[in-house]
Enzyme design. Structure first.
Site, PDB file in Angstrom:
ATOM      1  N   LYS A  27      -1.865   0.031  15.386  1.00 24.84           N
ATOM      2  CA  LYS A  27      -2.511  -0.342  14.127  1.00 24.84           C
ATOM      3  C   LYS A  27      -3.641   0.650  13.773  1.00 24.84           C
ATOM      4  O   LYS A  27      -3.959   1.519  14.572  1.00 24.84           O
ATOM      5  CB  LYS A  27      -3.029  -1.775  14.213  1.00 24.84           C
ATOM      6  CG  LYS A  27      -1.934  -2.811  14.525  1.00 24.84           C
ATOM      7  CD  LYS A  27      -0.919  -2.996  13.405  1.00 24.84           C
ATOM      8  CE  LYS A  27       0.353  -3.685  13.836  1.00 24.84           C
ATOM      9  NZ  LYS A  27       0.272  -5.136  13.977  1.00 24.84           N
TER      10      LYS A  27
HETATM   11  C1  LIG Z   1       0.874  -6.426  14.239  1.00 22.74           C
HETATM   12  C2  LIG Z   1       1.089  -7.460  13.199  1.00 22.74           C
HETATM   13  C3  LIG Z   1       0.810  -8.804  13.412  1.00 22.74           C
HETATM   14  C4  LIG Z   1       0.440  -9.369  14.760  1.00 22.74           C
HETATM   15  O1  LIG Z   1      -0.608  -8.721  15.373  1.00 22.74           O
HETATM   16  P1  LIG Z   1      -0.743  -8.770  16.990  1.00 22.74           P
HETATM   17  O2  LIG Z   1      -2.105  -8.210  17.209  1.00 22.74           O
HETATM   18  O3  LIG Z   1       0.344  -7.906  17.531  1.00 22.74           O
HETATM   19  O4  LIG Z   1      -0.616 -10.186  17.412  1.00 22.74           O
HETATM   20  C5  LIG Z   1       0.953  -9.685  12.360  1.00 22.74           C
HETATM   21  N1  LIG Z   1       1.377  -9.271  11.151  1.00 22.74           N
HETATM   22  C6  LIG Z   1       1.690  -7.981  10.908  1.00 22.74           C
HETATM   23  C7  LIG Z   1       2.138  -7.584   9.545  1.00 22.74           C
HETATM   24  C8  LIG Z   1       1.576  -7.040  11.927  1.00 22.74           C
HETATM   25  O5  LIG Z   1       1.910  -5.767  11.706  1.00 22.74           O
END
Ligand SMILES: *Cc1c(COP(=O)(O)O)cnc(C)c1O
Length: 380
Positions: free
Chosen positions: A185
């Site tokens: 991310k």
């Molecule tokens: C990564 C992601 C999540 C979940 O995040 P985590 O930290 O992996 O639990 C939820 N929604 C979207 C669109 C994502 O890309």
């Protein structure tokens, strides 16, 4: 031929200053529920231009906390797009609510306001918009719908931290906005997440929710010199540690540079594919500054391109299998083909190409050259 290292679709960039920040926290008195959590919450909220931040252990927990704070429960419907990670819809199920899928726009894969209106019923309580790939949804349009029907608006901004909408930071447009700090991310804490909101009461509810439903945390009791505490709600242990938050604070310092680098990489891809009808980048709305968590193209020969890239040491990816087509959703919610035809058609063609701040120009040239080779074979 010497085998070159595999290029992933995304990965973190860790600097010496990140390592120093984590080590300093390890040497401090507080590994969790300490002052670094609060600093990370405050600085990220300030960066986004929203008053409150509530840090939790991952983005999925952040979505769950958002659903909890809005009081979603059995009988309630929450409208979500199908073109997202399953966690967006799963969070509604955690609270006993029903996710209702509204289709996306073909050129951006962002939730389609007209599709939302068509799905609203007397049971609809909220809409979760997903800033797919790092591009903001059209929150002016979404807010108009939400206000007209008395719905709460949540932004799943897990992709879009660092981007903007009409000049306003992503994460500043909804009642609640959710971030993830997973390594792929925009910034990472290893695992981590946060909900930001301008609503003090919602923030208070989420702070209790992430700490077992208990009204004070360990440091508050320690500062007050008091042992007594009360559990008033059924919460969870969804806390994020000071060690994670130290990494997050350090990464946040470099967010603007990360986004700039992602945008440069995207511009080079755009230029390279301009003459290729077989590789079509998604559209970008002119009022958005795209955070480019993902660089997604539509390609009629997607599976051949994917395999050709893999043969050349490049790991592209597909984001996402439409959530309503997963076996769990088919079995438990009775969803299936035909529910969201635009997302289903896109699923056959989408490909996420490598994009991350540490991707070198040479690596990107390898990706472009590989695609040109494969396209010359399938679509000469
Ligand atoms: C990564 C992601 C999540 C979940 O995040 P985590 O930290 O992996 O639990 C939820 N929604 C979207 C669109 C994502 O890309």
């Amino acid at each position: 031929m010497t085998r070159q290292p595999t290029v992933p679709y995304g990965r973190q960039q860790i600097a010496d200053e990140d390592i120093e920040a984590v080590c300093a926290t390890l040497r401090s008195n507080w590994l969790t529920t300490g002052p670094t959590v609060e600093r990370f919450e405050q600085e990220l909220a300030r960066k986004v231009g929203v008053e409150h931040g509530v840090a939790v252990c991952n983005g999925t927990a952040a979505l769950h906390a958002a659903m909890y704070a809005l009081g979603i429960g059995p009988g309630d419907e929450v409208i979500v797009p199908p073109m997202t990670f399953a966690a967006t819809a799963n969070a509604v199920l955690y609270q006993g609510g029903t996710p209702v899928f509204a289709d996306v726009e073909a050129d951006t894969l962002l939730i389609d306001p007209a599709a939302i209106e068509a799905r609203i019923t007397p049971r609809t309580k909220a809409v979760v918009a997903v800033d797919y790939a790092g591009q903001s949804c059209d929150y002016d349009a979404l807010r108009t719908i939400a206000e007209r029907h008395g719905l709460r608006l949540v932004a799943d901004a897990c992709h879009s931290l660092g981007g903007s909408y009409h000049g306003a930071p992503c994460g500043s447009q909804a009642d609640l906005s959710v971030f993830s700090f997973h390594p792929v991310k925009p910034i990472t804490t290893g695992e981590g997440g946060m909900v930001v909101t301008g609503n003090e009461e919602l923030a208070r509810r989420m702070r209790i929710f992430r700490n077992h439903g208990i009204t004070t945390d360990h440091r508050q009791r320690s500062l007050a010199g008091a042992w007594r505490y009360e559990m008033v709600e059924l919460g969870y242990n969804y806390r994020l540690s000071d060690i994670h938050c130290a990494l997050g604070l350090s990464q946040l310092n470099r967010l603007d540079g990360f986004i700039q680098r992602r945008q440069n990489i995207a511009a080079r891809y755009d230029a390279a594919f301009a003459g290729y009808p077989a590789i079509r980048p998604l559209a970008v709305r002119p009022w958005n500054s795209h955070g480019y968590h993902l660089y997604v193209v539509r390609a009629p020969h997607r599976d051949t391109l994917y395999a050709g890239l893999r043969d050349r040491g490049i790991n592209a990816n597909v984001h996402y299998t439409p959530v309503h087509l997963h076996p769990y959703y088919r079995q438990h919610l009775g969803t299936g083909e035909g529910l969201c035809p635009v997302a289903e058609a896109a699923w056959d063609e989408i490909l996420s190409l490598p994009i991350f701040p540490a991707l070198s120009n040479d690596e990107q040239e390898r990706v472009i050259a590989a695609l040109e080779e494969v396209v010359a074979e399938v679509a000469p």
